[in-house]
Design a protein around this motif. Sequence first.
Motif, mmCIF file in Angstrom:
data_model
loop_
_atom_site.group_PDB
_atom_site.id
_atom_site.type_symbol
_atom_site.label_atom_id
_atom_site.label_comp_id
_atom_site.label_asym_id
_atom_site.label_seq_id
_atom_site.Cartn_x
_atom_site.Cartn_y
_atom_site.Cartn_z
ATOM 1 N N UNK A 46 41.566 57.602 25.992
ATOM 2 C CA UNK A 46 40.455 56.503 26.643
ATOM 3 C C UNK A 46 41.191 55.200 26.885
ATOM 4 N N UNK A 47 42.448 55.452 27.535
ATOM 5 C CA UNK A 47 43.086 54.188 27.992
ATOM 6 C C UNK A 47 44.122 54.656 29.054
ATOM 7 N N UNK A 48 44.484 53.677 29.849
ATOM 8 C CA UNK A 48 45.438 54.172 30.932
ATOM 9 C C UNK A 48 46.723 54.679 30.583
ATOM 10 N N UNK A 49 46.901 55.655 31.372
ATOM 11 C CA UNK A 49 48.421 56.533 31.262
ATOM 12 C C UNK A 49 49.524 55.863 32.242
ATOM 13 N N UNK A 50 50.529 55.427 31.745
ATOM 14 C CA UNK A 50 51.555 54.597 32.486
ATOM 15 C C UNK A 50 52.324 55.824 32.940
ATOM 16 N N UNK A 51 52.856 56.926 32.291
ATOM 17 C CA UNK A 51 53.773 57.760 32.707
ATOM 18 C C UNK A 51 53.483 59.147 32.049
ATOM 19 N N UNK A 52 53.660 59.995 32.859
ATOM 20 C CA UNK A 52 53.584 61.407 32.471
ATOM 21 C C UNK A 52 55.015 62.155 32.608
ATOM 22 N N UNK A 53 55.665 62.465 31.651
ATOM 23 C CA UNK A 53 57.075 63.162 31.730
ATOM 24 C C UNK A 53 56.831 64.729 31.430
ATOM 25 N N UNK A 54 57.521 65.473 32.373
ATOM 26 C CA UNK A 54 57.434 67.017 32.288
ATOM 27 C C UNK A 54 58.984 67.395 32.124
ATOM 28 N N UNK A 55 58.945 68.290 31.090
ATOM 29 C CA UNK A 55 60.157 68.879 30.970
ATOM 30 C C UNK A 55 60.264 70.201 31.093
ATOM 31 N N UNK A 56 60.611 70.740 32.235
ATOM 32 C CA UNK A 56 60.877 71.933 32.808
ATOM 33 C C UNK A 56 61.981 72.727 32.534
ATOM 34 N N UNK A 57 62.132 74.089 32.957
ATOM 35 C CA UNK A 57 63.186 75.089 32.754
ATOM 36 C C UNK A 57 64.116 74.845 33.873
ATOM 37 N N UNK A 58 64.451 76.108 34.181
ATOM 38 C CA UNK A 58 65.473 76.408 35.489
ATOM 39 C C UNK A 58 64.937 76.070 36.675
ATOM 40 N N UNK A 59 65.444 75.249 37.513
ATOM 41 C CA UNK A 59 64.786 75.221 38.959
ATOM 42 C C UNK A 59 64.671 76.222 39.653
ATOM 43 N N UNK A 60 65.150 77.405 39.495
ATOM 44 C CA UNK A 60 65.048 78.834 40.243
ATOM 45 C C UNK A 60 63.507 79.229 39.755
ATOM 46 N N UNK A 61 63.111 78.711 38.525
ATOM 47 C CA UNK A 61 61.717 79.318 38.103
ATOM 48 C C UNK A 61 60.724 78.218 38.171
ATOM 49 N N UNK A 62 61.161 76.985 37.829
ATOM 50 C CA UNK A 62 60.170 75.895 38.152
ATOM 51 C C UNK A 62 60.526 75.152 39.032
ATOM 52 N N UNK A 63 60.278 75.581 40.319
ATOM 53 C CA UNK A 63 60.844 75.118 41.902
ATOM 54 C C UNK A 63 60.208 73.925 42.173
ATOM 55 N N UNK A 64 60.264 73.596 43.612
ATOM 56 C CA UNK A 64 59.883 72.450 44.282
ATOM 57 C C UNK A 64 58.290 72.436 44.254
ATOM 58 N N UNK A 65 57.603 73.604 44.175
ATOM 59 C CA UNK A 65 56.171 73.780 44.365
ATOM 60 C C UNK A 65 55.521 73.314 42.952
#
Length: 339
Positions: A46-65
């Motif tokens: 119930x308050x503004x979200x300033x930033x959302x940080x995502x921690x991903x794995x290998x770029x071959x798996x977690x790609x541009x899409x």
Amino acid sequence: MKIIVPMAGRGSRLRPHSLTVPKPLIPIAGQPIVHRLVKDIAKVLKQPIDEIAFVLGDPAWFGDDVVNSLKDLANSLGAKPSIYRQDQPLGTGHAIMCAKPSLTGPAVIAYADTLIRAEFDLDPTADSVIWTKKVSNPEAYGVVKLNENDEIIELVEKPETFVSNQAVIGIYYFKDVAILKDKLQDVLDQNVMNGGEYQINDGIKRMMAEGRIFKTGTVDEWMDCGNKNVTLETNAKMLGFIKADGDEQMIANSIVNDNSTIIEPCYIGEHVSLRNCTVGPNVSIGNQCVIENSTVKNSLIQNHTSIKNANLDHAMIGNHVTFDGNFEAISIGDYSILE
């Protein structure tokens, strides 16, 4: 407020569906798991979200899409998106530290393999809030131990004797997440590992040892997406919640309904063709699917899939699948053909 989402794991228990799509991106009631999780957390805060940080794995798996979809999610909530990579599967604490530049100020850390329904206010006296769910078999979970002031004084993994019935669900609030960052840095520097990994709990325990106040935030629903059967249960529950809330369109205007019956609750995506079918209850169908001469209930079907002559119950079917047959509780991964 920030939201930190470690999501580098591949979700091996949900194979074959997680062989081609990272588990947090698998849709539940028409939206990826991680999208629903982040939106639900934003509602609770119930308050503004300033930033959302995502921690991903290998770029071959977690790609541009994947990256683009997560950036769109953050932008839709008025937040800055940040993308980090965890290049080795070294545990929950290590994953958080991969987002070190974002670990300042108030933040929620949420692991992207669960969904919640909750309604409460954060305790302003707490340095941290750990989300929990009351369970009937606490010996199967990590649980919190409370003192007489209902403050968390210990985290106990799968207790053999009763400690409490409040299981830790993997979502945490920190009034200043930089304190956790400092403690986790000590854990990494001192090479403190459990099960061959660096764990968030070892940072939390060091905060507790300094007298930091930890409280619980109890959720009404905790829905797992760990394997096919529980994912289908979660899909059914979420469809019911969405229908009751009434704030999402569940059946697209573009569907073609030819002599078919829809039994709600259902989610049906864009440009779906239903011919001589009964669909529902508790069915999610992705975009551009064709279903003919079939009965489908309690099932989840992803995008660009063709189903014919089927009687499906508790089925989970991936993207770009062609299925023609008389089976029921099936689990078919992407790009499969059964004719």
